[in-house]
Design a protein around this motif. Structure first.
Motif, PDB file in Angstrom:
ATOM      1  N   UNK A   1      -6.970  -0.125 -13.342  1.00 54.48           N
ATOM      2  CA  UNK A   1      -5.734   0.280 -12.669  1.00 54.48           C
ATOM      3  C   UNK A   1      -4.669   0.669 -13.687  1.00 54.48           C
ATOM      4  N   UNK A   2      -4.537  -0.103 -14.773  1.00 54.58           N
ATOM      5  CA  UNK A   2      -3.565   0.213 -15.823  1.00 54.58           C
ATOM      6  C   UNK A   2      -3.856   1.577 -16.442  1.00 54.58           C
ATOM      7  N   UNK A   3      -5.113   1.829 -16.765  1.00 51.91           N
ATOM      8  CA  UNK A   3      -5.491   3.108 -17.366  1.00 51.91           C
ATOM      9  C   UNK A   3      -5.238   4.269 -16.412  1.00 51.91           C
ATOM     10  N   UNK A   4      -5.572   4.066 -15.142  1.00 54.74           N
ATOM     11  CA  UNK A   4      -5.354   5.112 -14.143  1.00 54.74           C
ATOM     12  C   UNK A   4      -3.870   5.470 -14.056  1.00 54.74           C
ATOM     13  N   UNK A   5      -3.007   4.463 -13.990  1.00 61.37           N
ATOM     14  CA  UNK A   5      -1.578   4.747 -13.871  1.00 61.37           C
ATOM     15  C   UNK A   5      -1.031   5.390 -15.140  1.00 61.37           C
ATOM     16  N   UNK A   6      -1.538   5.009 -16.277  1.00 61.97           N
ATOM     17  CA  UNK A   6      -1.091   5.620 -17.533  1.00 61.97           C
ATOM     18  C   UNK A   6      -1.412   7.109 -17.546  1.00 61.97           C
ATOM     19  N   UNK A   7      -2.650   7.458 -17.183  1.00 61.37           N
ATOM     20  CA  UNK A   7      -3.048   8.863 -17.189  1.00 61.37           C
ATOM     21  C   UNK A   7      -2.362   9.635 -16.069  1.00 61.37           C
TER      22      UNK A   7
ATOM     23  N   UNK B   1       0.646   9.097 -15.068  1.00 62.58           N
ATOM     24  CA  UNK B   1       1.973   9.371 -15.614  1.00 62.58           C
ATOM     25  C   UNK B   1       1.960  10.537 -16.586  1.00 62.58           C
ATOM     26  N   UNK B   2       0.921  10.646 -17.405  1.00 62.67           N
ATOM     27  CA  UNK B   2       0.811  11.765 -18.343  1.00 62.67           C
ATOM     28  C   UNK B   2       0.675  13.074 -17.583  1.00 62.67           C
ATOM     29  N   UNK B   3      -0.139  13.074 -16.534  1.00 63.11           N
ATOM     30  CA  UNK B   3      -0.315  14.282 -15.735  1.00 63.11           C
ATOM     31  C   UNK B   3       1.003  14.682 -15.084  1.00 63.11           C
ATOM     32  N   UNK B   4       1.792  13.711 -14.670  1.00 65.86           N
ATOM     33  CA  UNK B   4       3.095  13.985 -14.069  1.00 65.86           C
ATOM     34  C   UNK B   4       4.017  14.673 -15.070  1.00 65.86           C
ATOM     35  N   UNK B   5       4.007  14.213 -16.314  1.00 64.44           N
ATOM     36  CA  UNK B   5       4.843  14.829 -17.344  1.00 64.44           C
ATOM     37  C   UNK B   5       4.424  16.271 -17.595  1.00 64.44           C
TER      38      UNK B   5
END
Length: 59
Positions: free
Chosen positions: A36-42, A44-48
């Motif tokens: 879940x942590x990794x999914x949210x991190x990536x 967030x990157x896609x959002x940027x």
């Protein structure tokens, strides 16, 4: 599908695998938390990247 795979395990401990850093057994709870942590991190990157492309920022 995840519930079916996890049904045979307690959340506290898995019977296979150990951490290469601490030599403690993996817990299913820790694996799920890590995914879940990794999914949210990536995510967030896609959002940027999307914000840079289309110029719109999230709320």
């Amino acid at each position: 599908m995840a519930r079916r795979h996890a049904a045979g395990f307690a959340l506290a401990e898995l019977s296979r695998g150990r951490s290469r850093f601490t030599d403690e057994p993996f817990s299913l709870r820790r694996i799920y938390t890590h995914v879940i942590e990794e999914y949210t991190r990536h995510h967030g990157h896609a959002d940027l990247i999307r914000e840079r492309i289309d110029g719109f920022t999230g709320e």
